[in-house]
Scaffold this motif. Structure first.
Motif, PDB file in Angstrom:
ATOM      1  N   ASN A   3       0.812  -1.218   0.000  1.00 17.83           N
ATOM      2  CA  ASN A   3       0.000   0.000   0.000  1.00 17.83           C
ATOM      3  C   ASN A   3       0.845   1.267   0.000  1.00 17.83           C
ATOM      4  OD1 ASN A   3      -2.720  -1.207   0.347  1.00 17.83           O
ATOM      5  ND2 ASN A   3      -1.879  -1.931   2.285  1.00 17.83           N
ATOM      6  N   ARG A   4       2.147   1.109   0.225  1.00 14.39           N
ATOM      7  CA  ARG A   4       3.024   2.270   0.329  1.00 14.39           C
ATOM      8  C   ARG A   4       3.058   3.052  -0.986  1.00 14.39           C
ATOM      9  NH1 ARG A   4       9.180   2.471   2.694  1.00 14.39           N
ATOM     10  NH2 ARG A   4       9.765   4.492   1.823  1.00 14.39           N
ATOM     11  N   PRO A   5       2.775   4.354  -0.918  1.00 18.75           N
ATOM     12  CA  PRO A   5       2.819   5.169  -2.144  1.00 18.75           C
ATOM     13  C   PRO A   5       4.213   5.186  -2.762  1.00 18.75           C
ATOM     14  CG  PRO A   5       1.681   6.329  -0.364  1.00 18.75           C
ATOM     15  CD  PRO A   5       2.331   5.131   0.248  1.00 18.75           C
ATOM     16  N   VAL A   6       4.272   5.312  -4.069  1.00 18.28           N
ATOM     17  CA  VAL A   6       5.547   5.357  -4.778  1.00 18.28           C
ATOM     18  C   VAL A   6       6.367   6.561  -4.307  1.00 18.28           C
ATOM     19  CG1 VAL A   6       6.639   5.558  -7.046  1.00 18.28           C
ATOM     20  CG2 VAL A   6       4.533   4.223  -6.785  1.00 18.28           C
ATOM     21  N   ASN A   7       7.643   6.309  -4.030  1.00 19.01           N
ATOM     22  CA  ASN A   7       8.593   7.346  -3.602  1.00 19.01           C
ATOM     23  C   ASN A   7       8.214   7.991  -2.272  1.00 19.01           C
ATOM     24  OD1 ASN A   7      10.103   7.026  -6.002  1.00 19.01           O
ATOM     25  ND2 ASN A   7       8.723   8.411  -7.095  1.00 19.01           N
ATOM     26  N   PHE A   8       7.398   7.303  -1.476  1.00 16.82           N
ATOM     27  CA  PHE A   8       6.994   7.851  -0.180  1.00 16.82           C
ATOM     28  C   PHE A   8       8.160   7.839   0.794  1.00 16.82           C
ATOM     29  CE2 PHE A   8       5.487   7.187   4.179  1.00 16.82           C
ATOM     30  CZ  PHE A   8       4.638   8.279   4.334  1.00 16.82           C
ATOM     31  N   LYS A   9       8.340   8.933   1.518  1.00 18.28           N
ATOM     32  CA  LYS A   9       9.341   9.030   2.567  1.00 18.28           C
ATOM     33  C   LYS A   9       8.638   9.405   3.869  1.00 18.28           C
ATOM     34  CE  LYS A   9      13.186  10.369  -0.433  1.00 18.28           C
ATOM     35  NZ  LYS A   9      14.249  11.395  -0.695  1.00 18.28           N
ATOM     36  N   PRO A  10       8.757   8.572   4.908  1.00 19.79           N
ATOM     37  CA  PRO A  10       8.082   8.878   6.175  1.00 19.79           C
ATOM     38  C   PRO A  10       8.519  10.236   6.721  1.00 19.79           C
ATOM     39  CG  PRO A  10       8.911   6.631   6.179  1.00 19.79           C
ATOM     40  CD  PRO A  10       9.492   7.301   4.967  1.00 19.79           C
TER      41      PRO A  10
END
Length: 324
Positions: A3-10
């Motif tokens: 489910n993690r969005p593409v290029n997501f950075k916390p």
């Protein structure tokens, strides 16, 4: 599929554990219930002695609460290194113990075992000294701070995996409640979520009490009052006995009919949206210097790996309201 969005950075850091792929999460809550609302420390010491000699026991933690019927539940949260040792203790020493105390208190347990593919852990700080965090090295976590991250961290749950076996949730009449051990339906979902603020700065403690704490308690109270709607079979808001750095002051242990039901509350209900928003704001405000411990364990229990038992307990205790 993640489910993690593409290029997501916390936007803020979080931590998890370096766990071997063959590790099992094995935990049992053993409770003494006092209808008077007053606990008996001598009985808990007896319980602790019975547990201390158990083969395979890793450690116990003590927490308690006064429930909806005004009874005090004094709980040993016990962790084990294997399911067989826990089962042996429940079948032998626990049976002996409950015979000794049956005229002095109610007795109950809720036990579970889940393979590595069926559970996840998370912490807001690298100093976590509770649950299985006590027994493994900690490392930085990358799958957090977005909707669906919890499922991404449970490998068997990808692509809508781990559907719950319990379809219809309805209260069992008092006269038909079980007086024998209950085998839990497949893929029942347990969450233990803790909050530790004793070691935080005064600014953090003030911010927690003024914002996040009230939202959190409202969310738990919603689950307690609306089990059918939320499909949360049990939610205990507990106070911990020995708060310290990396350890909880308060916590909730809750059982949902499935991981999807936990997600439904997390993703869609206003009470949890308020918790999430407050937590995001809090974490962003204190960033990498955050000392408040916000941490959890989530386990989806396979068929045959969950059990519960209640002796001399009132009808609204734990899972006995809905399972037999």
């Amino acid at each position: 599929m993640k489910n993690r969005p593409v290029n997501f950075k916390p936007p803020y850091p979080a931590w998890e554990l370096e766990l071997p792929s063959n590790h099992w999460y094995v935990q049992c809550q053993v409770g003494l219930q006092f209808a008077s609302g007053q606990r008996d420390d001598s009985l808990f010491r007896l319980l602790a002695r019975f547990l201390s000699s158990a083969k395979g026991l890793l450690h116990i933690e003590r927490a308690g609460h006064i429930d909806v019927q005004g009874a005090y539940n004094d709980i040993a949260i016990a962790y084990w290194d294997n399911d067989e040792s826990m089962g042996k203790w429940l079948g032998e020493e626990a049976t002996e113990l409950r015979e000794i105390i049956q005229s002095k208190s109610g007795f109950w347990y809720e036990a579970l075992a889940a393979p590595r593919s069926h559970f996840e852990v998370s912490s807001s700080t690298p100093v976590a000294d509770w649950g299985i965090f006590r027994h493994f090295d900690i490392c930085e976590q990358h799958e957090h701070a977005y909707w669906g991250a919890m499922r991404d961290r449970i490998s068997a749950a990808e692509n809508d995996g781990l559907p719950g076996q319990l379809q219809t949730l309805r209260a069992i009449p008092v006269g038909k409640q079980s007086d024998t051990e209950i085998s839990l339906p497949g893929n029942l979902c347990m969450i233990r979520t803790v909050q530790g603020y004793s070691a935080a700065s005064s600014a953090e403690r003030h911010a927690y009490r003024e914002s996040l704490c009230s939202e959190y308690e409202q969310g738990v109270h919603y689950l307690q009052l609306n089990p059918i709607e939320s499909r949360c079979l049990s939610a205990r808001l507990l106070n911990d006995e020995h708060p310290a750095l990396g350890r909880p002051d308060t916590e909730t242990i809750a059982w949902f009919a499935s991981l999807a039901d936990l997600e439904n509350w997390v993703h869609h209900h206003p009470t949890h949206k308020a918790i999430y928003a407050a937590a995001q704001c809090y974490a962003s405000r204190f960033a990498s210097g955050m000392q408040l411990l916000l941490s959890h364990e989530v386990a989806v229990v396979p068929h045959g790996k969950g059990r519960a038992f209640y002796q001399g307990c009132h009808p609204d205790t734990g899972l006995k309201r809905f399972l037999k």
